[in-house]
Structures are given as C-alpha cells and as structure tokens.
Design an enzyme around this catalytic site. Structure first.
Site, short mmCIF file in Angstrom:
data_model
loop_
_atom_site.label_atom_id
_atom_site.label_comp_id
_atom_site.label_asym_id
_atom_site.label_seq_id
_atom_site.Cartn_x
_atom_site.Cartn_y
_atom_site.Cartn_z
N SER A 1 35.99 10.27 -27.20
CA SER A 1 34.59 10.00 -26.86
C SER A 1 34.33 8.50 -26.81
CB SER A 1 33.67 10.64 -27.90
OG SER A 1 33.83 12.03 -27.88
N ASP B 1 0.01 -7.79 2.67
CA ASP B 1 0.34 -6.45 2.16
C ASP B 1 1.85 -6.34 2.01
OD1 ASP B 1 0.31 -3.81 1.46
OD2 ASP B 1 -0.31 -3.06 3.41
N HIS C 1 0.80 -1.22 0.00
CA HIS C 1 0.00 0.00 0.00
C HIS C 1 0.84 1.27 0.00
CE1 HIS C 1 0.65 -0.20 4.45
NE2 HIS C 1 0.64 1.11 4.33
#
Length: 458
Positions: free
Chosen positions: A405, A343, A311
């Site tokens: 790069s 839960d 929840h």
C-alpha cells in the site's frame, strides 16, 4: 459574363412546380441524371395534395401512388445552355416515381427537428406535419431531360467532409416566382456541423431562402466541376430557427432509394473520395463549458488554460469537454466583475491521467511481502477495469501483498499511484485498486491504490 452564364447553365438545379393555377406549390430540385432524366426534390412540395395528408408522412414505409391524386401536374423548369447567348429557360412535364424516407437522416434528426418547426415544441397540425415530412424526398421522372449518353451528375459522400469545409448552396429562392431572376442562385458558406451515419445530417451557414428546399449543396473549387454532396431539407430562415440551413446527405438519400434505382437501370457508381476541401476548421482549440444549468464555449489558450465569457459561469463548479469528448474539471482563476463591460473569464483545467484503457499493461512497485529484507518488488498485470469518466479509480491484476500500500502503479506513460490500506485481514494479491490523480487534485500524488477484499475505502 460568358463564364458566369456557362456556369449557371452547368449547375444541376431546377424548379419543381406542383399543381395548376397561377400560384402552384413550388420548390427547388436537383437534376441527378440525364439517362434517364431524374430529378430529386424535397417531398414537402406534395403535402397539400396528399390523401390522407399527415398520416402519409407518419409511416416509415413508402406511401402508395394513390396518396397523390391522378392527373396531378408536375413541371420542371431549368436553364438550358445555348451557344454565345444567355441560357434559355426550358420547362418539362414530370411524373412522380416515388416518395422516399431517408432513414439515416431521420435518425440523426432526433432532438433537432423542432428548431426548424416553429422554434419549440410543435403545436398544431402544420408544425407536426413540418417535422414529419423533413426526412422525405421525391423522385421525379422527366423524359424531357433525357440526353444521348447522359449519365449521373458528379456527386460525393458527405462523410468525407470536415467541419469548416467550404460549401456552395444552389437553389431558387421563392421557387417558381420570377425564375428569370432567382433560378440557380448561389450562396457560399461552411459546414457548421454534422451528425448521423456518414454525416447524414449537415448544417451550414450558407444563406438558404424559402423555396430553396430541394436544392443542391456543392463542393469543389472552380474551375473544376463541383460535385453534389447534399440536398437542402430546410432553409435558414424559419421562424425561431437558429439561422442555419438543414441539409441531408445525397449519399444517404441514394442508399435509402436503392430499390428504386435498381429498377431504373444501373445505380450510380460509388463516389470517388473528395480531395482536401478547403477550410476545414482546427477543432482542437474549442471546448464545451458546462456550469450549473448553463453551457457555453471556450477557447484553449494553453494545455491547461481556457478562455471563456464570465456570464457562462454559474455557482456550480464548471466542467469542460474538449475534442474528442474528454471531460475535465475546471476552476476559475480570473473573471471580470458583473458590472464590467468586459465579459471575460479564464479557467484552469485539472489534468487527468493519460490513456487509462482496459487491458493495458501496467507494473506495480512496492515493499510488499518481504518488507525491508530487500529492495522493492515489481509485479506485472493489466488494467482490468476503469471506473469513471474521467477515470477516478483503476483496477489491476498486478500481484500485491501486505506492505504494498502506497506504492506506485506504472503505465507506459509513467503514470503512478499510491496505495492506502484497507481495514481488513483478508488479502487477494491479484486484485489491486488505484485512485487516479483526479481524485486528489490538491496533492502531488497521481493516484492511490489498495489491495484487499470487500468494500473499498476511499
């Protein structure tokens, strides 16, 4: 029975009664010194007698003596030890010395006070006064407590405490009502939380009933004499409150009262550090879980797995904050159905780059400038900027050139990066940008970097 009676008599607590009549205003207090006799209590017990009332608590400076009516009767009731018999109750007249505002406690109160003043935004004068008086304490001079060679009650700094440490609250529930039954009542608990400079504000789950305001909170296991570490500012039974008692560090009160204590002679010596207090909690296993507008708690099962309640999770992507305040993205990997009585949810935490600190030495590797004419080049520098929390982009002073790069940026932790080119002909070889692994969680790349000027293409 004899040991319990002796311990009760040794406890540094008392009842403070203010006013005349069969039902005076009353609360608990702490006997802090017997040479001269000094008692500290919470100032709220004087609220009904203040002139002009709420305004006195709204000022930060100490109010003058004229705020209390002349001839106001103040009495202190305490348990005095007697050989081989239960301690006898003794009552003494007291004079007000000063009303003191604990500044460190007041600063830490921001955002907390409403929980002890009606459970929401203060409405009406009574609630506003309750919030305004919380950081105020009263010093009383009690000549009847003077003792030959008397000194200060043992005390310690709350800054030495850790969450989960065992605490003992001592006070008199309902104040002056039936002290034969309630005087020096004890309640055990732990340090639930702390805030402010030197832990000026503390919370405990020890049950503190109305009337125990001004009582002492003690640390130190029997048979050693316990030390006072805090004063109860608000009880755990307020309407709408969270069920925790609000405490003010005694050290913080003493610091705010330095001027008064100097006038009375030698101020108390600095506290000796506390030995390890039993019960400190392992906080590394708990995390704050934020999801949409909801928040809850979670338990770390493994470095990248967190157990929480289903929840707690909303539609938004959840994040977690683990001690010490590391923010991580998380994704649900299991959650029970809403209709299930279980839960439960399990989150997978996204790892972040370790230890990205400005100024830390790094190395850049790549085939810049020389290309395939020889092996990869290595250049050194430092992390000149870290963007985001957790970091999503790094800036470094390593010299890089066209062709670098995609190469890695290495830290002592062997963190790497992969660069991508900029759409620009300009080049600044001593500025390197890197994207950390957080920016690309679905690949094996740990970060991406580029060299160049102008805007950064991500």
């Amino acid at each position: 029975g004899g040991r319990a009676a002796a311990m009760s008599a040794e406890l540094p607590c008392c009842v403070v009664s203010v006013g005349e009549g069969p039902e005076p205003c009353s609360c608990s207090g702490v006997i802090l010194c017997r040479g001269p006799g000094l008692v500290l209590c919470h100032a709220a017990v004087f609220s009904p007698f203040l002139q002009p009332g709420l305004e006195a608590w709204s000022r930060h400076e100490a109010p003058p003596a004229s705020v209390l009516p002349p001839g106001l009767r103040i009495r202190v009731l305490h348990a005095a030890p007697k050989p081989d018999t239960p301690p006898a109750l003794q009552e003494h007249e007291a004079q007000p010395l000063a009303l003191t505002r604990c500044e460190a406690f007041a600063q830490a109160l921001t955002g907390v006070a409403a929980s002890w003043c009606g459970g929401g935004e203060a409405e009406g004068e009574a609630e506003r006064e309750a919030a305004a008086v919380l950081p105020w304490f009263a010093w009383l001079r009690v000549p009847g407590l003077d003792a030959p060679g008397g000194g200060w009650t043992p005390w310690s700094s709350a800054g030495d405490l850790r969450k989960g440490a065992a605490l003992l609250a001592c006070g008199s529930p309902f104040g002056a009502l039936c002290p034969d039954l309630f005087l020096n009542t004890l309640s055990g608990g732990v340090l639930s939380n702390a805030a402010g400079e030197g832990n000026a504000l503390l919370l405990t789950d020890a049950r503190c009933l109305p009337g125990t305001q001004g009582g002492a909170v003690l640390v130190g296991p029997a048979p050693s004499r316990p030390r006072v570490v805090a004063v109860i500012a608000a009880t755990s039974c307020g309407a709408g409150g969270p069920g925790l008692a609000l405490l003010c560090s005694l050290h913080a009160v003493l610091r705010s009262s330095r001027g008064l204590l100097r006038q009375l002679g030698e101020p108390p010596a600095p506290p000796a550090p506390l030995a390890a207090v039993p019960g400190a909690a392992p906080l590394g296993c708990v995390a704050l879980v934020e999801s949409g507008g909801a928040w809850g708690s979670g338990t770390l099962l493994a470095p990248r797995l967190l157990l929480t309640c289903r929840h707690v999770l909303q539609a938004a992507q959840p994040t977690t904050k683990t001690p010490p305040a590391t923010v991580l993205q998380a994704r649900p990997v299991f959650a029970t159905a809403e209709a299930s009585p279980f839960d439960v949810a399990v989150l997978e935490l996204t790892p972040i780059s370790p230890g990205c600190r400005t100024g830390e030495a790094v190395l850049a590797l790549g085939f810049g400038a020389l290309g395939r004419a020889c092996g990869p080049s290595v250049t050194g520098g430092v992390l000149s900027a870290v963007v985001g929390a957790p970091p999503v982009m790094l800036q470094s002073t390593c010299a890089v050139h066209a062709g670098s790069s995609g190469g890695p940026l290495l830290q002592p932790h062997s963190l790497s990066s992969h660069s991508t080119p900029l759409e620009s002909d300009a080049s600044f070889p001593f500025i390197l940008f890197a994207l950390t692994r957080v920016a690309a969680p679905l690949t094996d790349r740990k970060s991406s970097s580029h060299s160049g000027a102008g805007s950064i293409a991500l």
